[in-house]
Write a protein that holds these residues in place. Structure first.
Motif, mmCIF file in Angstrom:
data_model
loop_
_atom_site.group_PDB
_atom_site.id
_atom_site.type_symbol
_atom_site.label_atom_id
_atom_site.label_comp_id
_atom_site.label_asym_id
_atom_site.label_seq_id
_atom_site.Cartn_x
_atom_site.Cartn_y
_atom_site.Cartn_z
ATOM 1 N N LEU A 31 0.885 -1.284 -0.154
ATOM 2 C CA LEU A 31 0.026 -0.190 0.067
ATOM 3 C C LEU A 31 0.697 1.603 0.088
ATOM 4 O O LEU A 31 0.248 2.274 -0.084
ATOM 5 C CB LEU A 31 -1.090 0.124 0.783
ATOM 6 N N GLY A 32 2.217 1.357 0.310
ATOM 7 C CA GLY A 32 3.391 1.666 0.352
ATOM 8 C C GLY A 32 3.278 3.108 1.078
ATOM 9 O O GLY A 32 2.891 4.281 1.163
ATOM 10 N N MET A 33 2.671 2.257 2.909
ATOM 11 C CA MET A 33 2.644 3.483 3.649
ATOM 12 C C MET A 33 3.990 3.973 4.236
ATOM 13 O O MET A 33 4.712 3.408 4.135
ATOM 14 C CB MET A 33 2.445 1.864 5.222
ATOM 15 N N ARG A 34 4.029 4.309 4.946
ATOM 16 C CA ARG A 34 5.304 5.734 5.148
ATOM 17 C C ARG A 34 4.752 5.925 6.478
ATOM 18 O O ARG A 34 4.039 6.904 6.515
ATOM 19 C CB ARG A 34 5.488 6.437 4.144
ATOM 20 N N VAL A 35 6.064 5.972 7.199
ATOM 21 C CA VAL A 35 5.294 6.105 8.895
ATOM 22 C C VAL A 35 6.268 7.123 8.916
ATOM 23 O O VAL A 35 7.346 8.106 8.714
ATOM 24 C CB VAL A 35 6.176 4.867 10.162
ATOM 25 N N ASP A 36 5.260 8.302 9.979
ATOM 26 C CA ASP A 36 5.675 10.130 8.999
ATOM 27 C C ASP A 36 6.409 11.079 10.503
ATOM 28 O O ASP A 36 7.276 11.330 10.065
ATOM 29 C CB ASP A 36 4.275 10.814 8.991
ATOM 30 N N GLU A 37 6.207 10.105 11.621
ATOM 31 C CA GLU A 37 6.181 10.594 12.785
ATOM 32 C C GLU A 37 5.782 9.759 13.388
ATOM 33 O O GLU A 37 5.032 8.780 13.890
ATOM 34 C CB GLU A 37 5.324 11.319 13.180
ATOM 35 N N LEU A 38 6.452 9.178 14.544
ATOM 36 C CA LEU A 38 6.677 8.584 16.336
ATOM 37 C C LEU A 38 6.227 9.269 17.432
ATOM 38 O O LEU A 38 7.358 9.984 17.371
ATOM 39 C CB LEU A 38 7.128 6.531 16.171
ATOM 40 N N GLY A 39 5.558 8.779 18.394
ATOM 41 C CA GLY A 39 5.708 9.444 19.724
ATOM 42 C C GLY A 39 5.197 8.746 20.665
ATOM 43 O O GLY A 39 4.714 7.799 20.530
ATOM 44 N N PRO A 40 5.537 8.822 21.787
ATOM 45 C CA PRO A 40 4.927 8.490 23.121
ATOM 46 C C PRO A 40 2.614 8.221 22.595
ATOM 47 O O PRO A 40 2.165 8.504 22.964
ATOM 48 C CB PRO A 40 4.852 9.182 24.341
ATOM 49 N N ALA A 41 3.089 6.584 22.418
ATOM 50 C CA ALA A 41 1.942 6.261 22.722
ATOM 51 C C ALA A 41 0.944 6.854 21.185
ATOM 52 O O ALA A 41 -0.502 6.943 21.650
ATOM 53 C CB ALA A 41 0.907 7.169 23.954
ATOM 54 N N ARG A 42 1.996 7.174 20.549
ATOM 55 C CA ARG A 42 1.363 8.121 19.408
ATOM 56 C C ARG A 42 1.846 7.419 17.596
ATOM 57 O O ARG A 42 3.488 7.315 18.268
ATOM 58 C CB ARG A 42 0.994 9.426 18.918
ATOM 59 N N ALA A 43 1.192 7.952 17.156
ATOM 60 C CA ALA A 43 1.628 7.167 15.501
ATOM 61 C C ALA A 43 1.338 7.726 14.211
ATOM 62 O O ALA A 43 -0.402 8.523 14.001
ATOM 63 C CB ALA A 43 1.706 6.030 15.235
#
Length: 148
Positions: A31-43
């Motif tokens: 699907l071409g997913m890209r992780v843009d941001e990760l933080g405490p308990a969030r994505a």
């Protein structure tokens, strides 16, 4: 090393593991997913519009199942990023409310937050937006396992 440095390093380690987890999922790659941001308990995870993901060829609208997969994956990433540091997760329940069709030929971005965690269950909220960004494409609430 201070406690803040330890927490920061732990968060960076979880972010790296979460990114590797997403990269290893075949449907996320397809699907071409890209992780843009990760933080405490969030994505925040996004994916581009692509012709092979269209569910309505006449209007060039992405299939709802694609939006569902994006939101599910983003929620799972938010669970893994929780400070309680679960080792793995799986979807127990995910309710998605589709608000409108995504705009044709636009990137869709999902944002998920793990707002409560018990010993074994995580509770999440998520929203998916296209580039217009004024109104959600979909919202979701879900429960996921939290394997420690």
């Amino acid at each position: 090393m201070s406690a803040n440095d330890d927490e920061s390093q732990e968060q960076q380690d979880r972010a790296r593991i979460t990114q590797q987890f997403i990269d290893a999922i075949p449907h996320a790659r397809a699907l071409g997913m890209r992780v843009d941001e990760l933080g405490p308990a969030r994505a925040v995870i996004s994916m581009p519009w692509a012709a092979h993901l269209v569910g309505d060829p006449r209007r060039e609208v992405v299939h709802g199942g694609v939006v569902s997969a994006l939101m599910d994956t983003c929620c799972g990433a938010a669970v893994i990023m929780h400070p309680a540091a679960p080792r793995s997760t799986a979807t127990i329940d995910l309710r998605i409310d589709y608000m409108r069709s995504a705009a044709p030929r636009q990137r869709i971005t999902a944002r998920a937050e793990c707002y409560h965690m018990t010993r074994s269950v995580a509770f999440l909220r998520a929203v998916a937006m296209d580039e217009d960004g004024d109104n959600p494409v979909a919202t979701a609430t879900g429960t996921f396992t939290a394997e420690r």
